[in-house]
Design an enzyme around this catalytic site. Sequence first.
Site, PDB file in Angstrom:
ATOM      1  N   ASP A 133      68.606   8.599  42.418  1.00 48.53           N
ATOM      2  CA  ASP A 133      67.350   7.808  42.360  1.00 48.53           C
ATOM      3  C   ASP A 133      66.875   7.546  44.020  1.00 48.53           C
ATOM      4  O   ASP A 133      67.678   7.837  44.980  1.00 48.53           O
ATOM      5  CB  ASP A 133      67.819   6.203  42.107  1.00 48.53           C
ATOM      6  CG  ASP A 133      67.906   6.260  40.388  1.00 48.53           C
ATOM      7  OD1 ASP A 133      67.439   7.058  39.509  1.00 48.53           O
ATOM      8  OD2 ASP A 133      68.730   5.259  40.048  1.00 48.53           O
ATOM      9  N   ASP A 151      62.436   8.385  35.583  1.00 52.68           N
ATOM     10  CA  ASP A 151      62.625   7.075  35.024  1.00 52.68           C
ATOM     11  C   ASP A 151      60.843   6.571  34.961  1.00 52.68           C
ATOM     12  O   ASP A 151      60.731   5.786  33.813  1.00 52.68           O
ATOM     13  CB  ASP A 151      63.244   5.963  36.303  1.00 52.68           C
ATOM     14  CG  ASP A 151      64.759   6.240  36.474  1.00 52.68           C
ATOM     15  OD1 ASP A 151      65.226   6.775  35.387  1.00 52.68           O
ATOM     16  OD2 ASP A 151      65.174   5.908  37.463  1.00 52.68           O
TER      17      ASP A 151
END
Length: 174
Positions: A133, A151
Amino acid sequence: MHAKIRSKLLDLKRSWFYIIISLIIVDQISKILIQQYIPLNSNSIVIIPKLLYFTHITNDGISFGWNPFSSSILLFIVSVIACLFIVKVLFDSRKDTELIQISLCLIIGGAFGNLVDRFFTAFNLMGYTGVVDFIDVGYNYSRFYIFNFADSFITIGITLYILSFMMVKIFNGK
């Protein structure tokens, strides 16, 4: 007539494939670049002051760091099953609107993008400790959450999927 329907279905599946593969490639390239140029858990890089930063972290869970499973292999297996289920929903959506099909492609592309990271994590390959991330959004550095392109694709896909059903209800009066 049967050959014409079959040809149209193959074209539809081909476009789904191109969309999904493109999303996975964008996600994986972004993660590779982040891993190459920003050390894990280092200081954030300012992209837009007080709004957008790149912060390299890993997430060994599902969403927002939540991990209901005892092992990364179990999480990987559950993720594979979820991805296959969404692929089945896509194939069942052939008669639905293009918006529904595109939303499902976004969800699948994002899910498979994160599945790649989960595979490497589950089998301790290439030093992965979770899904990569890096997109760090917040106002005046009050952090919202750190996420990745996969995401984003999933979130946009789910939003479009819900909106498409709402539009059908509104415009068809049902």
